[in-house]
Design a protein around this motif. Structure first.
Motif, PDB file in Angstrom:
ATOM      1  N   UNK A 225      45.050  -5.770  38.396  1.00 22.72           N
ATOM      2  CA  UNK A 225      44.264  -5.885  39.610  1.00 22.72           C
ATOM      3  C   UNK A 225      43.875  -7.311  39.975  1.00 22.72           C
ATOM      4  N   UNK A 226      44.305  -8.279  39.183  1.00 16.98           N
ATOM      5  CA  UNK A 226      43.991  -9.676  39.495  1.00 16.98           C
ATOM      6  C   UNK A 226      44.959 -10.185  40.538  1.00 16.98           C
ATOM      7  N   UNK A 227      44.439 -10.975  41.482  1.00 17.62           N
ATOM      8  CA  UNK A 227      45.275 -11.519  42.540  1.00 17.62           C
ATOM      9  C   UNK A 227      45.438 -13.014  42.335  1.00 17.62           C
ATOM     10  N   UNK A 228      46.618 -13.499  42.670  1.00 14.48           N
ATOM     11  CA  UNK A 228      46.877 -14.932  42.589  1.00 14.48           C
ATOM     12  C   UNK A 228      47.958 -15.288  43.596  1.00 14.48           C
ATOM     13  N   UNK A 229      48.042 -16.572  43.912  1.00 16.22           N
ATOM     14  CA  UNK A 229      49.063 -17.058  44.835  1.00 16.22           C
ATOM     15  C   UNK A 229      50.244 -17.584  44.027  1.00 16.22           C
TER      16      UNK A 229
ATOM     17  N   UNK B   9      66.563 -18.020  41.320  1.00 16.37           N
ATOM     18  CA  UNK B   9      67.291 -18.867  40.373  1.00 16.37           C
ATOM     19  C   UNK B   9      68.506 -18.079  39.924  1.00 16.37           C
ATOM     20  N   UNK B  10      69.669 -18.446  40.461  1.00 16.77           N
ATOM     21  CA  UNK B  10      70.873 -17.655  40.205  1.00 16.77           C
ATOM     22  C   UNK B  10      70.700 -16.295  40.845  1.00 16.77           C
ATOM     23  N   UNK B  11      70.764 -15.246  40.047  1.00 18.51           N
ATOM     24  CA  UNK B  11      70.565 -13.883  40.546  1.00 18.51           C
ATOM     25  C   UNK B  11      69.193 -13.331  40.156  1.00 18.51           C
ATOM     26  N   UNK B  12      68.288 -14.197  39.694  1.00 14.93           N
ATOM     27  CA  UNK B  12      66.957 -13.758  39.264  1.00 14.93           C
ATOM     28  C   UNK B  12      65.891 -14.186  40.256  1.00 14.93           C
ATOM     29  N   UNK B  13      64.945 -13.285  40.500  1.00 15.27           N
ATOM     30  CA  UNK B  13      63.734 -13.651  41.217  1.00 15.27           C
ATOM     31  C   UNK B  13      62.754 -14.159  40.167  1.00 15.27           C
ATOM     32  N   UNK B  14      62.120 -15.305  40.417  1.00 13.85           N
ATOM     33  CA  UNK B  14      61.228 -15.920  39.438  1.00 13.85           C
ATOM     34  C   UNK B  14      59.891 -16.229  40.104  1.00 13.85           C
ATOM     35  N   UNK B  15      58.809 -15.747  39.491  1.00 13.77           N
ATOM     36  CA  UNK B  15      57.449 -16.050  39.945  1.00 13.77           C
ATOM     37  C   UNK B  15      56.764 -16.802  38.813  1.00 13.77           C
ATOM     38  N   UNK B  16      56.351 -18.027  39.100  1.00 19.77           N
ATOM     39  CA  UNK B  16      55.704 -18.875  38.097  1.00 19.77           C
ATOM     40  C   UNK B  16      54.342 -19.323  38.596  1.00 19.77           C
ATOM     41  N   UNK B  17      53.333 -19.161  37.749  1.00 20.48           N
ATOM     42  CA  UNK B  17      52.026 -19.748  38.042  1.00 20.48           C
ATOM     43  C   UNK B  17      51.534 -20.389  36.746  1.00 20.48           C
ATOM     44  N   UNK B  18      50.338 -20.925  36.767  1.00 20.98           N
ATOM     45  CA  UNK B  18      49.850 -21.661  35.599  1.00 20.98           C
ATOM     46  C   UNK B  18      49.789 -20.812  34.328  1.00 20.98           C
ATOM     47  N   UNK B  19      49.513 -19.509  34.447  1.00 23.36           N
ATOM     48  CA  UNK B  19      49.436 -18.684  33.234  1.00 23.36           C
ATOM     49  C   UNK B  19      50.215 -17.374  33.350  1.00 23.36           C
ATOM     50  N   UNK B  20      51.237 -17.352  34.211  1.00 24.46           N
ATOM     51  CA  UNK B  20      52.011 -16.127  34.401  1.00 24.46           C
ATOM     52  C   UNK B  20      53.441 -16.518  34.751  1.00 24.46           C
ATOM     53  N   UNK B  21      54.405 -15.898  34.081  1.00 22.75           N
ATOM     54  CA  UNK B  21      55.826 -16.131  34.374  1.00 22.75           C
ATOM     55  C   UNK B  21      56.493 -14.764  34.442  1.00 22.75           C
ATOM     56  N   UNK B  22      57.185 -14.501  35.534  1.00 20.07           N
ATOM     57  CA  UNK B  22      57.820 -13.194  35.721  1.00 20.07           C
ATOM     58  C   UNK B  22      59.221 -13.404  36.286  1.00 20.07           C
ATOM     59  N   UNK B  23      60.189 -12.712  35.692  1.00 20.01           N
ATOM     60  CA  UNK B  23      61.538 -12.720  36.244  1.00 20.01           C
ATOM     61  C   UNK B  23      61.970 -11.280  36.501  1.00 20.01           C
TER      62      UNK B  23
ATOM     63  N   UNK C 143      73.470  -4.171  35.150  1.00 17.75           N
ATOM     64  CA  UNK C 143      74.045  -2.852  34.892  1.00 17.75           C
ATOM     65  C   UNK C 143      73.429  -1.767  35.754  1.00 17.75           C
ATOM     66  N   UNK C 144      73.030  -2.110  36.984  1.00 14.45           N
ATOM     67  CA  UNK C 144      72.423  -1.135  37.881  1.00 14.45           C
ATOM     68  C   UNK C 144      70.964  -0.849  37.592  1.00 14.45           C
ATOM     69  N   UNK C 145      70.383  -1.588  36.648  1.00 20.46           N
ATOM     70  CA  UNK C 145      68.979  -1.389  36.276  1.00 20.46           C
ATOM     71  C   UNK C 145      68.172  -2.621  36.623  1.00 20.46           C
ATOM     72  N   UNK C 146      66.904  -2.392  36.955  1.00 20.89           N
ATOM     73  CA  UNK C 146      65.980  -3.478  37.206  1.00 20.89           C
ATOM     74  C   UNK C 146      65.419  -3.940  35.868  1.00 20.89           C
ATOM     75  N   UNK C 147      65.609  -5.204  35.552  1.00 18.78           N
ATOM     76  CA  UNK C 147      65.108  -5.779  34.296  1.00 18.78           C
ATOM     77  C   UNK C 147      64.038  -6.805  34.674  1.00 18.78           C
ATOM     78  N   UNK C 148      62.792  -6.519  34.272  1.00 20.23           N
ATOM     79  CA  UNK C 148      61.675  -7.410  34.552  1.00 20.23           C
ATOM     80  C   UNK C 148      61.121  -7.947  33.235  1.00 20.23           C
ATOM     81  N   UNK C 149      60.822  -9.238  33.214  1.00 15.08           N
ATOM     82  CA  UNK C 149      60.247  -9.860  32.030  1.00 15.08           C
ATOM     83  C   UNK C 149      59.019 -10.638  32.475  1.00 15.08           C
ATOM     84  N   UNK C 150      57.876 -10.317  31.867  1.00 17.69           N
ATOM     85  CA  UNK C 150      56.618 -11.006  32.181  1.00 17.69           C
ATOM     86  C   UNK C 150      56.070 -11.659  30.917  1.00 17.69           C
ATOM     87  N   UNK C 151      55.533 -12.854  31.091  1.00 13.33           N
ATOM     88  CA  UNK C 151      54.881 -13.516  29.965  1.00 13.33           C
ATOM     89  C   UNK C 151      53.751 -14.401  30.470  1.00 13.33           C
TER      90      UNK C 151
END
Length: 117
Positions: free
Chosen positions: A80-84, A90-104, A109-117
């Motif tokens: 529920x936290x909001x951030x800009x 990047x290539x075929x990946x969508x990448x969202x980067x902020x100071x304390x959040x990284x998501x690709x 293979x026809x599947x959505x693969x999401x990685x958050x850290x």
């Protein structure tokens, strides 16, 4: 911009390091337990570089984020936290980067693969 083809509905299959991640984003323990076995469906609507990304949770609740690749957007996390953030391609990946959040996100293979850290 590359050939992004993200549109579709994707059923959640598995997660790795779930506990560590949700604790870092500040999810309360009751929500952590609910989410542990929660089988969400992610629905992606894509119109060029414009995206509507909706997660449908059991019980009828859903969470929607909209963004345009290359433009700053307001995003809401599972907790529920909001951030800009500016989502980039990047290539075929969508990448969202902020100071304390990284998501690709990518389609593999026809599947959505999401990685958050």
């Amino acid at each position: 911009q590359g050939n992004m083809a993200f549109a579709g509905k994707y059923e959640f299959e598995s997660d790795e390091n779930y506990d560590n991640f949700v604790q870092k984003i500040g999810l309360p323990s009751d929500k952590i337990e609910l989410g542990r076995n929660c089988k969400t469906v992610t629905e992606v609507v894509q119109n060029g570089n414009d995206f509507t990304w909706t997660q449908h949770f059991p019980g009828g609740r859903s969470s929607t984020n909209t963004f345009t690749v290359g433009k700053e957007a307001d995003i809401e996390t599972m907790g529920g936290k909001k951030f800009k953030v500016t989502v980039k391609l990047e290539g075929e990946k969508l990448v969202a980067d902020s100071s304390n959040y990284h998501h690709t996100a990518e389609i593999s293979g026809g599947k959505l693969v999401e990685v958050s850290s």
